[in-house]
Design a protein around this motif. Structure first.
Motif, PDB file in Angstrom:
ATOM      1  N   HIS A  49     -44.345 -26.112  39.644  1.00  0.00           N
ATOM      2  CA  HIS A  49     -43.780 -24.900  39.053  1.00  0.00           C
ATOM      3  C   HIS A  49     -44.424 -23.693  39.724  1.00  0.00           C
ATOM      4  CE1 HIS A  49     -41.535 -27.016  36.136  1.00  0.00           C
ATOM      5  NE2 HIS A  49     -42.494 -27.238  35.257  1.00  0.00           N
ATOM      6  N   ARG A 104     -34.746 -17.441  41.050  1.00  0.00           N
ATOM      7  CA  ARG A 104     -34.848 -18.760  40.436  1.00  0.00           C
ATOM      8  C   ARG A 104     -34.400 -19.834  41.416  1.00  0.00           C
ATOM      9  NH1 ARG A 104     -35.593 -18.374  34.964  1.00  0.00           N
ATOM     10  NH2 ARG A 104     -35.283 -16.268  34.133  1.00  0.00           N
ATOM     11  N   MET A 145     -39.647 -19.677  39.172  1.00  0.00           N
ATOM     12  CA  MET A 145     -39.137 -18.926  38.035  1.00  0.00           C
ATOM     13  C   MET A 145     -39.726 -17.524  38.014  1.00  0.00           C
ATOM     14  SD  MET A 145     -37.047 -20.907  36.447  1.00  0.00           S
ATOM     15  CE  MET A 145     -36.594 -22.645  36.585  1.00  0.00           C
ATOM     16  N   VAL A 159     -34.326 -24.389  41.530  1.00  0.00           N
ATOM     17  CA  VAL A 159     -34.719 -25.724  41.081  1.00  0.00           C
ATOM     18  C   VAL A 159     -34.224 -26.713  42.123  1.00  0.00           C
ATOM     19  CG1 VAL A 159     -34.621 -27.451  39.251  1.00  0.00           C
ATOM     20  CG2 VAL A 159     -34.501 -25.021  38.668  1.00  0.00           C
ATOM     21  N   THR A 167     -39.677 -25.985  41.165  1.00  0.00           N
ATOM     22  CA  THR A 167     -39.033 -24.871  40.478  1.00  0.00           C
ATOM     23  C   THR A 167     -39.739 -23.573  40.837  1.00  0.00           C
ATOM     24  OG1 THR A 167     -40.370 -24.753  38.448  1.00  0.00           O
ATOM     25  CG2 THR A 167     -38.626 -26.421  38.520  1.00  0.00           C
TER      26      THR A 167
END
Length: 360
Positions: free
Chosen positions: A181, A216, A152, A218, A150
């Motif tokens: 992340h 973003r 972010m 994912v 991911t």
């Protein structure tokens, strides 16, 4: 198609003896085995073989009303009689082949159009409904076997969302699924994010931060990627679901590149000085590129007020009383480095870029 073969051996061959015998038969007006054998100086048995060959080639045929008497036939008539049926069969086959090809080729436009639509459907999905999108994310997370990636952007996270995400992440980690992340540096001061990161890194997740995150992203098992919708007005943006292998592989390479340049985030254990210096360099770089305070703040995931506080601190550290002087000092001290400074740019040019930014 009939059982006849189209090979030359089926029609017989005209050898020298048969050709000579045919010429004598034309001269005599008929084929008499004994006379032909005498003329050619061969046995009657050999003359019988020649007779059979010429008959097979349709160069000899029985005289009407006298079936035992053979007469020569012109070569063109013999050829028409011999190969005519085969030629007709070939023409019929060619027409059949042409007809089949015409019918098949007529389907080409539909084939390519529907294949394009199928590939588009299979490779990309636009999911505008946020509820459906969350269900798809949950399903992909439950089916994930190896890894979740991911990215972010932004600063402080929503505490309720972080609390809701924690059990899902822990469940995946305990199933043996790796988690990476990537956040921006500004989340390091966010308590909700720090609590979440502390919980999942304790179970083996990896978390890093960097100055900027493109957008973003994912990715599940490096097979399915979720990207945010762009240019959406009047509603919360959904996502584009990408399954096309080449594009997913490219997105993973972009992610790996960002990950390699990021700094590991372990709440309470990071070197705050290094992060602060990284943020400072990023702010200076974006200012030198001509971005206003609002854009700098957005790019680095912080509020405008926080961004201006950093700018003021930079000016103080540079012992500057104005943005122009800050630009001069940045250039003189080489804080931007070779990657950021325009080739051959004078200090005044960089100073002008920074000094020209509005503060509103």
């Amino acid at each position: 198609m009939s059982g006849s073969s189209l090979h030359g051996a089926e029609f017989g061959e005209l050898d020298d003896a048969s050709a000579s015998a045919y010429q004598h038969a034309v001269l005599l007006g008929r084929f008499v085995r004994a006379e032909i054998a005498s003329a050619l100086g061969v046995t009657e048995q050999e003359a019988g073989r020649v007779e059979e060959a010429l008959t097979t080639l349709r160069l000899l045929r029985p005289m009407p009303g006298r079936p035992d008497e053979l007469v020569p036939v012109s070569p063109d008539a013999a050829a028409a009689d011999l190969v005519g049926p085969t030629e007709a069969e070939i023409r019929e086959m060619q027409q059949s082949v042409t007809g089949v090809k015409t019918q098949m080729l007529a389907l080409l436009p539909a084939y390519f159009e529907n294949r394009r639509r199928r590939n588009q459907t299979e490779a990309f999905d636009v999911v505008s409904d946020v509820g459906v999108l969350q269900a798809m994310l949950d399903e992909c997370g439950a089916r994930c076997r190896n890894e979740v990636l991911t990215a972010m952007p932004g600063g402080s996270r929503n505490a309720k969302r972080m609390d809701a995400a924690r059990p899902k992440a822990l469940d995946r980690l305990r199933r043996g699924v790796g988690i990476k992340h990537l956040y921006q540096h500004t989340v390091r001061s966010d308590l909700a994010t720090a609590d979440y990161v502390r919980a999942i890194t304790g179970e083996g997740a990896e978390v890093r931060t960097t100055d900027e995150v493109i957008d973003r992203m994912v990715v599940y098992d490096r097979e399915v990627a979720f990207l945010p919708e762009q240019h959406v007005e009047g509603r919360f943006p959904g996502a584009i679901v990408v399954r096309e292998p080449t594009l997913v592989a490219f997105l993973c390479k972009v992610y790996d590149h960002m990950w390699a340049g990021a700094t590991p985030f372990t709440p309470g254990g990071e070197d705050a000085t290094d992060i602060a210096d990284d943020l400072k360099r990023s702010i200076i770089r974006l200012m030198a590129q001509g971005h206003k305070d609002e854009m700098v703040a957005r790019r680095l995931g912080m509020s405008v007020r926080t961004c201006r506080r950093h700018i003021a601190r930079i000016m103080e550290e540079m012992e500057s009383t104005s943005r122009f002087q800050t630009g001069v000092n940045v250039a003189l001290y080489g804080l931007l480095g070779a990657d950021f400074s325009p080739s051959g740019a004078a200090a005044g040019e960089i100073a002008g870029e920074i000094a020209g930014l509005g503060t509103s």
